[in-house]
Design a protein around this motif. Sequence first.
Motif, PDB file in Angstrom:
ATOM      1  N   VAL A  94      81.013   0.399  76.827  1.00 34.62           N
ATOM      2  CA  VAL A  94      80.120   1.324  76.143  1.00 34.62           C
ATOM      3  C   VAL A  94      79.936   0.858  74.700  1.00 34.62           C
ATOM      4  CG1 VAL A  94      79.691   3.730  75.521  1.00 34.62           C
ATOM      5  CG2 VAL A  94      80.975   3.192  77.614  1.00 34.62           C
ATOM      6  N   ASP A  95      78.704   0.450  74.376  1.00 35.80           N
ATOM      7  CA  ASP A  95      78.371   0.009  73.020  1.00 35.80           C
ATOM      8  C   ASP A  95      77.691   1.155  72.285  1.00 35.80           C
ATOM      9  OD1 ASP A  95      79.364  -2.480  73.681  1.00 35.80           O
ATOM     10  OD2 ASP A  95      77.392  -3.431  73.881  1.00 35.80           O
ATOM     11  N   VAL A  96      78.301   1.598  71.191  1.00 32.71           N
ATOM     12  CA  VAL A  96      77.744   2.681  70.384  1.00 32.71           C
ATOM     13  C   VAL A  96      77.160   2.074  69.120  1.00 32.71           C
ATOM     14  CG1 VAL A  96      78.181   4.893  69.260  1.00 32.71           C
ATOM     15  CG2 VAL A  96      79.509   4.243  71.296  1.00 32.71           C
TER      16      VAL A  96
ATOM     17  N   GLY B  19      82.827  17.255  61.844  1.00 33.95           N
ATOM     18  CA  GLY B  19      83.660  16.712  62.900  1.00 33.95           C
ATOM     19  C   GLY B  19      84.420  15.485  62.444  1.00 33.95           C
ATOM     20  N   HIS B  20      84.782  14.660  63.396  1.00 31.31           N
ATOM     21  CA  HIS B  20      85.526  13.428  63.140  1.00 31.31           C
ATOM     22  C   HIS B  20      84.578  12.305  62.735  1.00 31.31           C
ATOM     23  CE1 HIS B  20      87.849  15.776  66.070  1.00 31.31           C
ATOM     24  NE2 HIS B  20      88.884  15.351  65.377  1.00 31.31           N
ATOM     25  N   ASN B  21      85.145  11.232  62.246  1.00 31.68           N
ATOM     26  CA  ASN B  21      84.378   9.999  62.068  1.00 31.68           C
ATOM     27  C   ASN B  21      84.464   9.217  63.368  1.00 31.68           C
ATOM     28  OD1 ASN B  21      83.736  10.483  59.372  1.00 31.68           O
ATOM     29  ND2 ASN B  21      85.636   9.560  58.660  1.00 31.68           N
ATOM     30  N   PHE B  22      83.373   8.556  63.727  1.00 29.50           N
ATOM     31  CA  PHE B  22      83.359   7.714  64.921  1.00 29.50           C
ATOM     32  C   PHE B  22      83.033   6.299  64.481  1.00 29.50           C
ATOM     33  CE2 PHE B  22      81.742   5.558  68.594  1.00 29.50           C
ATOM     34  CZ  PHE B  22      82.496   6.058  69.651  1.00 29.50           C
ATOM     35  N   MET B  23      83.893   5.338  64.864  1.00 26.14           N
ATOM     36  CA  MET B  23      83.669   3.955  64.482  1.00 26.14           C
ATOM     37  C   MET B  23      82.736   3.279  65.488  1.00 26.14           C
ATOM     38  SD  MET B  23      86.282   0.791  63.709  1.00 26.14           S
ATOM     39  CE  MET B  23      87.111   1.709  62.432  1.00 26.14           C
ATOM     40  N   LEU B  24      81.646   2.757  64.981  1.00 25.89           N
ATOM     41  CA  LEU B  24      80.692   2.033  65.818  1.00 25.89           C
ATOM     42  C   LEU B  24      81.331   0.749  66.317  1.00 25.89           C
ATOM     43  CD1 LEU B  24      77.686   2.537  63.414  1.00 25.89           C
ATOM     44  CD2 LEU B  24      78.078   3.759  65.563  1.00 25.89           C
ATOM     45  N   ASN B  25      80.943   0.326  67.520  1.00 26.17           N
ATOM     46  CA  ASN B  25      81.568  -0.884  68.073  1.00 26.17           C
ATOM     47  C   ASN B  25      80.561  -1.988  68.410  1.00 26.17           C
ATOM     48  OD1 ASN B  25      80.397   0.207  70.346  1.00 26.17           O
ATOM     49  ND2 ASN B  25      82.294   0.462  71.483  1.00 26.17           N
ATOM     50  N   TYR B  26      79.316  -1.838  67.924  1.00 30.40           N
ATOM     51  CA  TYR B  26      78.316  -2.877  68.142  1.00 30.40           C
ATOM     52  C   TYR B  26      77.247  -2.760  67.066  1.00 30.40           C
ATOM     53  CZ  TYR B  26      75.711  -6.304  70.899  1.00 30.40           C
ATOM     54  OH  TYR B  26      75.074  -7.453  71.310  1.00 30.40           O
TER      55      TYR B  26
ATOM     56  N   GLY C  74      70.706   0.801  61.076  1.00 31.24           N
ATOM     57  CA  GLY C  74      71.144   0.550  59.707  1.00 31.24           C
ATOM     58  C   GLY C  74      72.638   0.384  59.532  1.00 31.24           C
ATOM     59  N   LYS C  75      73.396   0.403  60.637  1.00 29.41           N
ATOM     60  CA  LYS C  75      74.846   0.246  60.532  1.00 29.41           C
ATOM     61  C   LYS C  75      75.324  -0.830  61.486  1.00 29.41           C
ATOM     62  CE  LYS C  75      75.851   4.867  58.853  1.00 29.41           C
ATOM     63  NZ  LYS C  75      76.882   5.901  58.778  1.00 29.41           N
ATOM     64  N   LYS C  76      76.509  -1.348  61.176  1.00 27.97           N
ATOM     65  CA  LYS C  76      77.092  -2.435  61.959  1.00 27.97           C
ATOM     66  C   LYS C  76      78.407  -1.997  62.596  1.00 27.97           C
ATOM     67  CE  LYS C  76      75.117  -6.181  59.189  1.00 27.97           C
ATOM     68  NZ  LYS C  76      74.138  -6.547  60.178  1.00 27.97           N
ATOM     69  N   SER C  77      78.861  -2.809  63.531  1.00 27.35           N
ATOM     70  CA  SER C  77      80.146  -2.590  64.167  1.00 27.35           C
ATOM     71  C   SER C  77      81.235  -2.471  63.096  1.00 27.35           C
ATOM     72  CB  SER C  77      80.462  -3.769  65.098  1.00 27.35           C
ATOM     73  OG  SER C  77      81.709  -3.587  65.707  1.00 27.35           O
ATOM     74  N   GLY C  78      82.121  -1.506  63.261  1.00 23.65           N
ATOM     75  CA  GLY C  78      83.196  -1.286  62.296  1.00 23.65           C
ATOM     76  C   GLY C  78      82.859  -0.222  61.268  1.00 23.65           C
ATOM     77  N   GLU C  79      81.577   0.086  61.092  1.00 22.03           N
ATOM     78  CA  GLU C  79      81.186   1.176  60.198  1.00 22.03           C
ATOM     79  C   GLU C  79      81.289   2.480  60.983  1.00 22.03           C
ATOM     80  OE1 GLU C  79      78.110   0.009  56.984  1.00 22.03           O
ATOM     81  OE2 GLU C  79      77.376  -0.892  58.864  1.00 22.03           O
TER      82      GLU C  79
END
Length: 195
Positions: free
Chosen positions: A32-34, A63-70, A38-43
Amino acid sequence: MSKKILVLAGDFVEDYELMIPYQMLVMCGFQVDVVCPGKKSGEIVATAIHDFEGDQTYSEKRGHNFMLNYDFENVKTTEYAGLYIPGGRAPEYIRLNERVVEIVQEFEKAKKPIAAICHGPQLLVAADVVRGKKCTAYPAVMPDIKLAGGIWTNSNETLSDSVVDGNLVTSAAWPAHPALIGEFIKLLGVEIKHN
């Protein structure tokens, strides 16, 4: 399983509608790639928790922060088996991004499974993919769906059901996760067996 799922997110995406389906799909063996424009993986994207507390509409809490992975800029829809669109406030503004709209249109043109929940169908409306299709969403999105030529289908009182029409599965809110993800997985051609 080698099937990949793309998730389109943005700041103040609904927390449960991103976190729980992400975990459910990963648990079922999908990659699953989220991504977020305007944002990159790790942001990260910030999330919001929407709840039903007896008011005329949902309440909202941080809510929580979610780290993008792609990386959004690297998305090639041909590499994915399906698209999942969570709700919250994110769909309202990421639909202004031309590439986001193109991504949704590319999935629809290829007739790949698309799941959208809550305000997620706002992206479907922006991409003109609801015309002539039965769908549901958070009730406040009903006028958008109708004006875009979609066939509005009321959700049940508990907002726990989903509506399937062709390659599209939609639900009104996070109580529908079992129905929505279950139908999405079926559209993806995956069968889950219970012992």
